[in-house]
Enzyme design. Structure first.
Site, PDB file in Angstrom:
ATOM      1  N   GLN A  75      44.445  31.372  61.959  1.00  0.00           N
ATOM      2  CA  GLN A  75      44.526  32.424  62.968  1.00  0.00           C
ATOM      3  C   GLN A  75      45.367  31.972  64.148  1.00  0.00           C
ATOM      4  OE1 GLN A  75      43.353  35.582  62.723  1.00  0.00           O
ATOM      5  NE2 GLN A  75      44.627  35.832  64.531  1.00  0.00           N
TER       6      GLN A  75
ATOM      7  N   HIS B 149      49.282  32.158  64.573  1.00  0.00           N
ATOM      8  CA  HIS B 149      50.000  33.422  64.780  1.00  0.00           C
ATOM      9  C   HIS B 149      50.715  33.473  66.131  1.00  0.00           C
ATOM     10  CE1 HIS B 149      49.397  35.890  61.311  1.00  0.00           C
ATOM     11  NE2 HIS B 149      48.107  35.669  61.284  1.00  0.00           N
TER      12      HIS B 149
ATOM     13  N   GLU C 236      38.629  41.751  64.490  1.00  0.00           N
ATOM     14  CA  GLU C 236      39.572  42.257  63.489  1.00  0.00           C
ATOM     15  C   GLU C 236      39.242  41.635  62.122  1.00  0.00           C
ATOM     16  OE1 GLU C 236      43.469  40.675  63.952  1.00  0.00           O
ATOM     17  OE2 GLU C 236      44.430  42.190  62.677  1.00  0.00           O
ATOM     18  N   HIS C 237      39.184  40.289  62.083  1.00  0.00           N
ATOM     19  CA  HIS C 237      38.814  39.585  60.856  1.00  0.00           C
ATOM     20  C   HIS C 237      37.480  38.886  61.078  1.00  0.00           C
ATOM     21  CE1 HIS C 237      43.320  39.436  60.924  1.00  0.00           C
ATOM     22  NE2 HIS C 237      43.142  39.898  59.704  1.00  0.00           N
TER      23      HIS C 237
ATOM     24  N   ASP D 183      45.080  38.446  53.712  1.00  0.00           N
ATOM     25  CA  ASP D 183      46.358  38.657  54.412  1.00  0.00           C
ATOM     26  C   ASP D 183      47.486  38.937  53.429  1.00  0.00           C
ATOM     27  OD1 ASP D 183      45.309  38.275  56.901  1.00  0.00           O
ATOM     28  OD2 ASP D 183      45.904  36.173  57.077  1.00  0.00           O
TER      29      ASP D 183
ATOM     30  N   HIS E 172      37.426  88.414  68.403  1.00  0.00           N
ATOM     31  CA  HIS E 172      36.975  87.643  67.237  1.00  0.00           C
ATOM     32  C   HIS E 172      35.975  88.472  66.435  1.00  0.00           C
ATOM     33  CE1 HIS E 172      38.860  84.181  69.086  1.00  0.00           C
ATOM     34  NE2 HIS E 172      38.470  83.394  68.099  1.00  0.00           N
TER      35      HIS E 172
END
Lengths: 433, 433
Positions: B251, B254, B324-325, B358, B417
């Site tokens: 991680q 990145h 996220e993960h 991934d 209506h």
């Protein structure tokens, strides 16, 4: 109504939304609610609705006793609508798939309800309790834990009983007595009385719409971007002009910025004009019977009639406009329906008027406007779920697929990604020895 | 790494995104592309990438001949990833329900692919061809008509062959040689060479993210709001510290703003610290083996280790953070997985490392960051469809349900209506006579 034979993109363009002028006001309201919380909501209720609130949340007692005052006949009608909406949305329950993409590599999705949702119900002249049903029923079916409804107080400080009754039978858990941008800010950021919600739904004026856009960028999801409501009514020589006129008017009465477009499908222009004449005459007739024709009159001033020569041309106009509501009151509407790529909700045949879907057939009436049907769906049970992906990989699975990942990660120059696989493969090799 | 025993909300907060500083720049770029089109893209390519472009679209010839230069082994790995991603996403095909909510009232939904999608693939140090697969494969499976891929040119003016090969085998139809906010603007508003798309997908730096937000408010849908990537790795005393360290590093590599949080589940704090010590030692070991440790080192400076005393406490930390993960490398991970309410993608057990998802297990790697997992799902086949609702109501259907709609519309003061139903009911009555 303006008649158009050769349709240009300009004819189908929506008027620009003048959001620039409200942006600053809304930003200030949001900031104020973020910093002062309940006190800001009480201030705004006094300033905008001339109501002195002591609490921003409605007590269960007040809620239930007000709801009880709804007439028996209206209760029956609301329950009927609820039943139909429930039936259609219940069928939308997600089926979560589980796939073994390779022996030892199992992937699946799990639908988990959004935990806290906020439903905005506008105030104004009419109590929009039907929108309560359209938002709260799927939220409750999906299993949302907290369902907050925000709506501004009426001038006497109360909330319309029909809204409260609808909320009661649809699973709403909390009523926030607040409207406008301040209600959106309160739901997005939370106040002393109200924890923040995860997603906000519902229609509103340009302040509400702008507030939803502003919180959507940073803080809280929203259902979809919003613009004025719109209908495209497609007819041919088999259609009843009285029905078409009623459909145009039922859209127009929503407000001066509401859009109604009639598409007349006729083999020749002359026939097209005479069909259009018949509908226009009926529109004037019916307009005269309305007790409050002001909105409809203002909206009809920019209504349009487009005359096309074929079903294919009608489909082209529909798909270029991407209407929120699309009524196909033509002969064999299925042929045209098959060619629709962009629309919120489609009504087929002479008896499928928009009103039926607006209230009780079962479909949702929260739909993409302003051409957003090109990329958004209307609200459905899906709108109240997230799908979380899961995976479980065995020693066998990483053994066969791991080398592929090592190759790919290395090619992307992400060496630690490759190592995360390599250390596992090395450990398995060691175990085998 | 910072160790935390009592977790506060502050510990789990993401650093604020400083979008204010880029907002004006991005607004100017968008305006420039809107007014000048291709010429603006060519200008920006020269200014930002020092590349003199003659055309903004890549010719099919150039595309195919560059793709052919990918090595055979990488092609095989890419094809394997494609197969797995296809298998998982193929299973997500929507099943459209049709419900008769009342005799004569039939409602259904139809899944229609988004017609034109834009996929953004960042440039930079590494060619992110895996993201091409993750976005183009479901777009193609859903049946999107036009699949535009935008990516910036490398310094030599070319696009990395692995990106072009992945695009070729995944159904991409057009390659726009442009990056940054200008590429987003071009896809949203169109240029002389490129018609506008309906929805934009994909990751990017803060300029790309800001541009996506700006076009999302007015012009073009986007997949989701974006922030830096993040992982939460949950371990206990049965976990392999080497695996956990590799997951933290994969991680961290990145980028400096990437978040890695380790949650250690231990019966007592002392055991928790010794598990944490073992992982930290392994992190340092593995960091020393990286050829490019700069990103990982910078990211690890704000990595955290949270020590919790029970599975319930771990679930609480997970759901407050909404990662996220989420890697659940604990004993019996299913128990903890059942309690996960907020996460993008969850990896169970010792061999389910994030790298597998991934690249190649089949799940999508475009996932909600920054806590958006509370309201958003990751990209899936669903992301490339809209569901249009349809209804067909017969004379019998309006006969039984029409009066309910008349009651409800009247109670909402929407008289036209009600009239849309009344004129139909009156016509049916007349026919009967």
């Amino acid at each position: 109504m303006q008649r158009i034979i050769q349709v240009t993109d300009q004819d189908l363009a929506r008027p620009a939304m003048q959001v620039e002028s409200v942006r600053q006001t809304v930003a200030e309201i949001i900031e104020n609610v973020r910093t002062k919380g309940d006190a800001a909501l009480i201030d705004y209720a006094y300033r905008f609705e001339q109501v002195a609130l002591s609490h921003v949340l409605l007590s269960r007692n007040q809620w239930e006793s007000a709801a009880a005052t709804v007439s028996a006949s209206l209760k029956v009608a609301i329950e009927s609508a609820k039943d139909h909406i429930t039936r259609f949305h219940e069928a939308q329950r997600p089926k979560d798939e589980c796939v073994e993409t390779e022996p030892g590599v199992t992937c699946w999705r799990k639908s988990v309800p959004v935990q806290r949702v906020g439903l905005y119900i506008p105030g104004g002249n009419a109590p929009l309790f039907s929108t309560v049903l359209m938002l709260a029923i799927p939220a409750h079916l999906a299993g949302c834990r907290d369902i907050v409804l925000a709506t501004p107080p009426q001038r006497d400080g109360t909330i319309h009983p029909a809204i409260l009754y609808s909320a009661l039978i649809s699973g709403v858990t909390t009523i926030l007595v607040s409207g406008g941008a301040q209600a959106i800010a309160a739901m997005a950021y939370g106040t002393q009385s109200l924890p923040p919600v995860d997603k906000i739904f519902g229609p509103g004026n340009r302040f509400v719409t702008e507030a939803k856009q502003q919180v959507a960028a940073n803080q809280c999801a929203i259902d979809m971007p919003a613009g004025p409501s719109e209908v495209m009514v497609v007819i041919d020589e088999t259609s009843n002009p009285r029905f078409a006129a009623a459909d145009m008017l039922s859209q127009a009465e929503h407000g001066p910025d509401s859009h109604a477009i009639l598409v007349v499908c006729a083999a020749d222009t002359q026939t097209g004009h005479s069909i259009a004449d018949a509908v226009e005459a009926e529109v004037l007739n019916q307009l005269n019977t309305l007790k409050h024709p002001e909105h409809a009159t203002a909206s009809l001033a920019h209504a349009k009639i487009i005359i096309v020569a074929s079903v294919a041309e009608a489909a082209d106009v529909i798909n270029r406009y991407a209407p929120e509501h699309l009524i196909l009151a033509v002969d064999h509407p299925e042929t045209l329906a098959d060619q629709v790529l962009h629309a919120g909700s489609v009504f087929l045949g002479p008896y499928s008027c928009e009103s039926m879907g607006d209230y009780a057939s079962g479909t949702n009436h929260t739909l993409p406007t302003a051409g957003w049907a090109r990329s958004y769906s209307g609200v459905s049970l899906d709108s109240f779920y997230r799908k979380i992906t899961f995976q479980q990989i065995t020693a066998q699975g990483i053994g066969s697929l791991g080398p592929v990942v090592e190759t790919l990660a290395t090619a992307e120059s992400l060496e630690a990604h490759a190592t995360a696989v390599s250390v596992r493969l090395a450990s398995l090799k060691k175990e085998k020895l």
